[in-house]
Design a protein around this motif. Structure first.
Motif, mmCIF file in Angstrom:
data_model
loop_
_atom_site.group_PDB
_atom_site.id
_atom_site.type_symbol
_atom_site.label_atom_id
_atom_site.label_comp_id
_atom_site.label_asym_id
_atom_site.label_seq_id
_atom_site.Cartn_x
_atom_site.Cartn_y
_atom_site.Cartn_z
ATOM 1 N N VAL A 12 0.840 -1.200 0.000
ATOM 2 C CA VAL A 12 0.000 0.000 0.000
ATOM 3 C C VAL A 12 0.874 1.248 0.000
ATOM 4 O O VAL A 12 2.035 1.202 0.397
ATOM 5 C CB VAL A 12 -0.964 0.037 1.215
ATOM 6 N N VAL A 15 -1.924 7.631 1.824
ATOM 7 C CA VAL A 15 -2.599 8.732 1.140
ATOM 8 C C VAL A 15 -2.484 9.972 2.015
ATOM 9 O O VAL A 15 -2.773 9.929 3.204
ATOM 10 C CB VAL A 15 -4.092 8.383 0.911
ATOM 11 N N GLU A 39 -3.736 3.467 -0.199
ATOM 12 C CA GLU A 39 -4.245 2.918 -1.450
ATOM 13 C C GLU A 39 -3.461 1.662 -1.785
ATOM 14 O O GLU A 39 -2.231 1.644 -1.702
ATOM 15 C CB GLU A 39 -4.100 3.934 -2.579
ATOM 16 N N GLY A 61 -6.003 -0.497 -6.245
ATOM 17 C CA GLY A 61 -6.840 0.695 -6.352
ATOM 18 C C GLY A 61 -7.767 0.907 -5.172
ATOM 19 O O GLY A 61 -8.288 2.005 -4.976
ATOM 20 N N ASP A 62 -7.996 -0.139 -4.359
ATOM 21 C CA ASP A 62 -8.846 0.011 -3.169
ATOM 22 C C ASP A 62 -8.200 0.988 -2.192
ATOM 23 O O ASP A 62 -6.984 1.000 -2.025
ATOM 24 C CB ASP A 62 -9.028 -1.326 -2.440
ATOM 25 N N LYS A 63 -9.023 1.796 -1.535
ATOM 26 C CA LYS A 63 -8.549 2.634 -0.436
ATOM 27 C C LYS A 63 -8.968 1.938 0.841
ATOM 28 O O LYS A 63 -10.073 1.408 0.944
ATOM 29 C CB LYS A 63 -9.160 4.030 -0.519
ATOM 30 N N THR A 92 -12.367 -1.008 4.187
ATOM 31 C CA THR A 92 -12.133 -0.326 2.920
ATOM 32 C C THR A 92 -12.983 0.943 2.887
ATOM 33 O O THR A 92 -14.013 1.019 3.553
ATOM 34 C CB THR A 92 -12.488 -1.221 1.698
#
Length: 94
Positions: A12, A15, A39, A61-63, A92
């Motif tokens: 990851v 962010v 992310e 692409g998942d947060k 998520t």
């Protein structure tokens, strides 16, 4: 160079989250505690981990929101990443 996680590991990237106080002051990530929103940039294949079948539910692409002190931080080509177990992801963000 590319990071490829093994088993139930996930790579990851943290962010930057800016927050505005009630008085209008903008706090950057450097002025607050370690951010816990990240992310997903790579996902391991899952499989058998410690005798249990692990199915990877995260995708690139998942947060997500992480445990505060989870994972191992690495720096590759000037970019900072964290390698964590999928189990260290608390939720998520949609």
């Amino acid at each position: 160079m590319k990071l490829v996680p093994l088993a139930d590991r996930v790579v990851v990237k943290m962010v930057e989250v800016e927050e505005t106080t009630k008085s209008g002051i903008i706090l950057t990530a450097g002025a607050k505690e370690k951010p816990t929103v990240a992310e997903v940039v790579a996902v391991g294949p899952g499989g058998l981990v410690d005798g249990k079948e692990v199915v990877m539910t995260l995708k690139v692409g998942d947060k997500c929101i992480l445990s505060k002190y989870a994972g191992t931080e690495v720096k590759i080509e000037g970019e900072e990443y964290t390698i964590i177990k999928q189990g260290d992801v608390l939720a998520t963000v949609e």
